[in-house]
Design a protein around this motif. Structure first.
Motif, mmCIF file in Angstrom:
data_model
loop_
_atom_site.group_PDB
_atom_site.id
_atom_site.type_symbol
_atom_site.label_atom_id
_atom_site.label_comp_id
_atom_site.label_asym_id
_atom_site.label_seq_id
_atom_site.Cartn_x
_atom_site.Cartn_y
_atom_site.Cartn_z
ATOM 1 N N ASP A 8 -6.638 -7.061 18.495
ATOM 2 C CA ASP A 8 -7.557 -6.274 17.666
ATOM 3 C C ASP A 8 -8.880 -7.020 17.569
ATOM 4 O OD1 ASP A 8 -8.828 -4.882 15.380
ATOM 5 O OD2 ASP A 8 -6.835 -3.971 15.144
ATOM 6 N N ASP A 9 -9.987 -6.258 17.596
ATOM 7 C CA ASP A 9 -11.290 -6.907 17.549
ATOM 8 C C ASP A 9 -11.822 -7.066 16.119
ATOM 9 O OD1 ASP A 9 -11.597 -4.155 17.274
ATOM 10 O OD2 ASP A 9 -13.628 -4.155 18.118
ATOM 11 N N GLU A 10 -11.076 -6.654 15.104
ATOM 12 C CA GLU A 10 -11.494 -6.854 13.713
ATOM 13 C C GLU A 10 -11.340 -8.322 13.346
ATOM 14 O OE1 GLU A 10 -9.823 -4.221 10.845
ATOM 15 O OE2 GLU A 10 -9.930 -2.481 12.171
ATOM 16 N N PHE A 34 -3.069 -14.277 18.691
ATOM 17 C CA PHE A 34 -4.121 -13.284 18.492
ATOM 18 C C PHE A 34 -5.037 -13.183 19.713
ATOM 19 C CE2 PHE A 34 -2.719 -14.650 14.344
ATOM 20 C CZ PHE A 34 -2.639 -13.460 13.626
ATOM 21 N N ALA A 35 -5.494 -11.942 19.958
ATOM 22 C CA ALA A 35 -6.461 -11.680 21.026
ATOM 23 C C ALA A 35 -7.425 -10.612 20.532
ATOM 24 C CB ALA A 35 -5.759 -11.223 22.298
ATOM 25 N N ALA A 36 -8.696 -10.658 21.009
ATOM 26 C CA ALA A 36 -9.730 -9.754 20.513
ATOM 27 C C ALA A 36 -9.851 -8.477 21.338
ATOM 28 C CB ALA A 36 -11.070 -10.477 20.470
ATOM 29 N N ASP A 57 -4.502 -2.519 18.856
ATOM 30 C CA ASP A 57 -5.433 -1.456 18.482
ATOM 31 C C ASP A 57 -5.785 -0.662 19.753
ATOM 32 O OD1 ASP A 57 -7.135 0.094 17.029
ATOM 33 O OD2 ASP A 57 -8.709 -1.419 16.803
ATOM 34 N N ILE A 58 -6.433 0.502 19.571
ATOM 35 C CA ILE A 58 -6.887 1.292 20.724
ATOM 36 C C ILE A 58 -8.341 0.983 21.050
ATOM 37 C CG2 ILE A 58 -7.445 3.615 21.548
ATOM 38 C CD1 ILE A 58 -4.944 4.638 20.227
ATOM 39 N N MET A 60 -11.310 -1.012 21.434
ATOM 40 C CA MET A 60 -11.736 -2.417 21.532
ATOM 41 C C MET A 60 -12.696 -2.565 22.696
ATOM 42 S SD MET A 60 -8.099 -4.441 21.008
ATOM 43 C CE MET A 60 -7.287 -3.487 22.302
ATOM 44 N N PRO A 61 -13.612 -3.541 22.636
ATOM 45 C CA PRO A 61 -14.542 -3.765 23.761
ATOM 46 C C PRO A 61 -13.810 -4.379 24.968
ATOM 47 C CG PRO A 61 -14.795 -5.492 22.118
ATOM 48 C CD PRO A 61 -13.835 -4.492 21.520
ATOM 49 N N VAL A 62 -14.458 -4.412 26.101
ATOM 50 C CA VAL A 62 -13.989 -5.011 27.363
ATOM 51 C C VAL A 62 -12.808 -4.232 27.946
ATOM 52 C CG1 VAL A 62 -13.279 -7.106 28.576
ATOM 53 C CG2 VAL A 62 -14.751 -7.278 26.531
ATOM 54 N N MET A 63 -11.685 -4.223 27.225
ATOM 55 C CA MET A 63 -10.527 -3.427 27.648
ATOM 56 C C MET A 63 -9.856 -2.856 26.409
ATOM 57 S SD MET A 63 -6.995 -4.507 29.647
ATOM 58 C CE MET A 63 -7.780 -5.007 31.174
ATOM 59 N N ASP A 64 -9.724 -1.528 26.368
ATOM 60 C CA ASP A 64 -9.120 -0.899 25.188
ATOM 61 C C ASP A 64 -7.597 -0.974 25.246
ATOM 62 O OD1 ASP A 64 -7.959 1.507 26.499
ATOM 63 O OD2 ASP A 64 -10.059 2.024 26.866
ATOM 64 N N GLY A 65 -6.964 -0.573 24.155
ATOM 65 C CA GLY A 65 -5.515 -0.697 24.034
ATOM 66 C C GLY A 65 -4.728 0.199 24.967
ATOM 67 N N LEU A 66 -5.239 1.420 25.232
ATOM 68 C CA LEU A 66 -4.537 2.328 26.132
ATOM 69 C C LEU A 66 -4.549 1.798 27.560
ATOM 70 C CD1 LEU A 66 -5.753 5.802 24.775
ATOM 71 C CD2 LEU A 66 -3.578 4.635 24.334
#
Length: 348
Positions: A8-10, A34-36, A57-58, A60-66
Motif C-alpha cells: 500500500d502506498d499510504e 511492507f511495500a509501497a 491495495d489496488i 498504487m503508483p508504478v504497479m497497481d494491485g490488479l
C-alpha cells in the motif's frame, strides 16, 4: 508464525497495522513486511520466499494491485492475496477474483474483520503448503519404495497385515556389475555413484520392460523378482537384453590408467518362495521382499557366474530349454547345498 506482505502506498498504514496487530506481533503470531507498490512487492517476495499471504491495495503508483495479482503465480505460486481497497465496485472485485485474489476487503478497514479474513486465508495457504509437501514427499517415496509396497499400502487393511506373508511361485534374478569394485579405489566417490547409477538405470529399464520389479539394490548388484505368467521366460529375456545392451556400451576411462568395460554376471532361479514384510514391527523397519531356498540359490549362482554369464540350475534349464539356447556350465559346490549343483549358462 504467519508472514504477511502489506502492499500500500499510504505512508501511515504501516504504523496503523503495527498498532492494531501489536499483540499478535509481540506473541510471534504475525510478522509484517511492507511495500509501497506492486513492483516493490515483487522484490519483497523474492527476498522473503517464506511469505504466506499478501494484503494489497489496488490504486498504487508504478504497479497497481490488479497487475501485481497477475505476477504472483510466477513469483510464488503458494502465495494468496487479499485485496484491501476503497475501490469496491463489482468490476474491481470480479477482476481481482479472476486474477487469483483469495478475498476482497473494503476500506475503511474493519480490523477485526480483516483479522478473520487473514486467519482464513492463512489456514488455506497452510493447507496448500501441506498438500504440496505431501506430493513432494510421495514423489520422493516412489524413488525409494518399490511399487508393490505402495500398492500394498493402498489397501485399508494393510496396517493390520504388516507381518503377514504369502507363498508363491516366482523367479528371482541377481545381477552384479562386474569389475566395478576394483575401480572404486581409483576414482572419486561422486564419480563412482554417478557411474553406477547410470548402469543401474539401463539394467532396471530392461527389468521393468519384462514386467519384473526391483526388490533391492545391494552395493553394485540388483535383486529383481518376476511374478505371474511366464515369469521365468521374462526374467531370462531381461537378463539377455541387459547383456546385449551393455555389450554395445563403450569402455569407460576410470582414470589412473584404469579402463572399465561395463559387463554383468547373472544368477537366475525359479521356484517356491515366501513373499512379505520381513523385519521388526517394534523397530518399525520392514523390507517387503521374498525369501527362501530358491532365492538363496539364485544369489549363489550369481556368485559363481563370470563376466557375461547368465547361470541357471539344471531344473531351471529343463523348464527353459525349449525357449532358450543353453550350454553346460559344470557342477559347483554351493554354500548350504549338500550335493554339488549342476549349472547351465543361458547363451541366447
Amino acid at each position: 508464525m504467519a508472514k504477511i506482505l502489506v502492499v500500500d502506498d499510504e505512508a501511515d498504514l504501516e504504523v496503523l497495522v503495527k498498532q492494531k496487530f501489536r499483540r499478535k506481533i509481540r506473541e510471534n503470531e504475525y510478522e509484517f513486511i511492507f511495500a509501497a507498490n506492486g513492483e516493490e512487492a515483487l522484490v519483497r517476495i523474492k527476498e522473503h520466499p517464506d511469505l504466506d499471504i499478501i494484503l494489497s491495495d489496488i490504486n498504487m503508483p508504478v504497479m497497481d494491485g490488479l497487475t501485481l495479482l497477475t505476477h504472483l503465480p510466477d513469483a510464488n505460486p503458494m502465495l494468496k492475496a487479499v485485496v484491501v481497497s476503497a475501490y469496491g465496485d463489482m468490476q474491481n472485485i470480479r477482476t481481482a477474483m479472476n486474477r487469483g485474489a483469495y478475498d476482497f476487503v473494503m476500506k475503511p478497514v474493519d480490523f477485526e474483520d480483516l483479522d478473520l479474513t487473514m486467519q482464513r486465508t492463512i489456514a488455506y495457504v497452510r493447507q496448500l503448503q501441506a498438500t504440496f509437501k505431501a506430493i513432494k514427499e510421495n514423489n520422493i517415496l516412489k524413488m525409494y519404495v518399490d511399487e508393490n509396497v505402495l500398492n500394498f499400502m493402498a489397501h485399508k487393511e494393510f496396517e493390520g497385515s504388516l507381518m503377514k506373508n504369502e507363498l508363491l511361485e516366482a523367479t528371482v534374478m541377481f545381477v552384479d556389475v562386474c569389475g566395478f569394485t576394483a575401480i572404486t579405489e581409483h576414482i572419486p566417490a561422486n564419480t563412482v555413484v554417478n557411474l553406477l547409477n547410470g548402469l543401474f538405470d539401463k539394467i532396471v529399464k530392461e527389468i521393468i520392460a519384462q514386467g519384473g520389479h526391483v526388490d533391492k539394490f545391494m552395493g553394485d548388484a540388483i535383486m529383481a523378482v518376476f511374478r505371474g505368467e511366464f515369469h521365468l521366460d521374462r526374467a531370462i529375456d531381461a537378463a539377455l537384453s541387459v547383456k546385449s545392451h551393455l555389450s554395445d556400451e563403450p569402455e569407460i576411462d576410470a582414470g589412473n590408467g584404469k579402463i572399465f568395460k561395463p559387463n554383468i554376471s547373472v544368477g537366475i532361479n525359479s521356484g517356491e518362495m515366501v513373499s512379505g514384510n520381513i523385519g521388526s514391527a517394534s523397530l518399525k523397519r520392514l523390507d517387503y521382499t521374498v525369501i527362501g531356498d530358491s532365492v538363496n540359490l539364485a544369489q549363489r549362482l550369481q556368485g559363481i557366474a563370470t563376466a557375461g554369464q547368465i547361470i541357471i540350475t539344471e531344473d531351471v534349464y529343463h523348464k527353459a530349454k525349449e525357449s532358450f539356447q543353453c550350454k553346460v556350465n559344470g557342477e559347483f559346490a554351493l554354500k548350504n547345498k549338500i550335493k554339488p549343483v549342476n549349472t547351465y549358462e543361458v547363451v541366447e
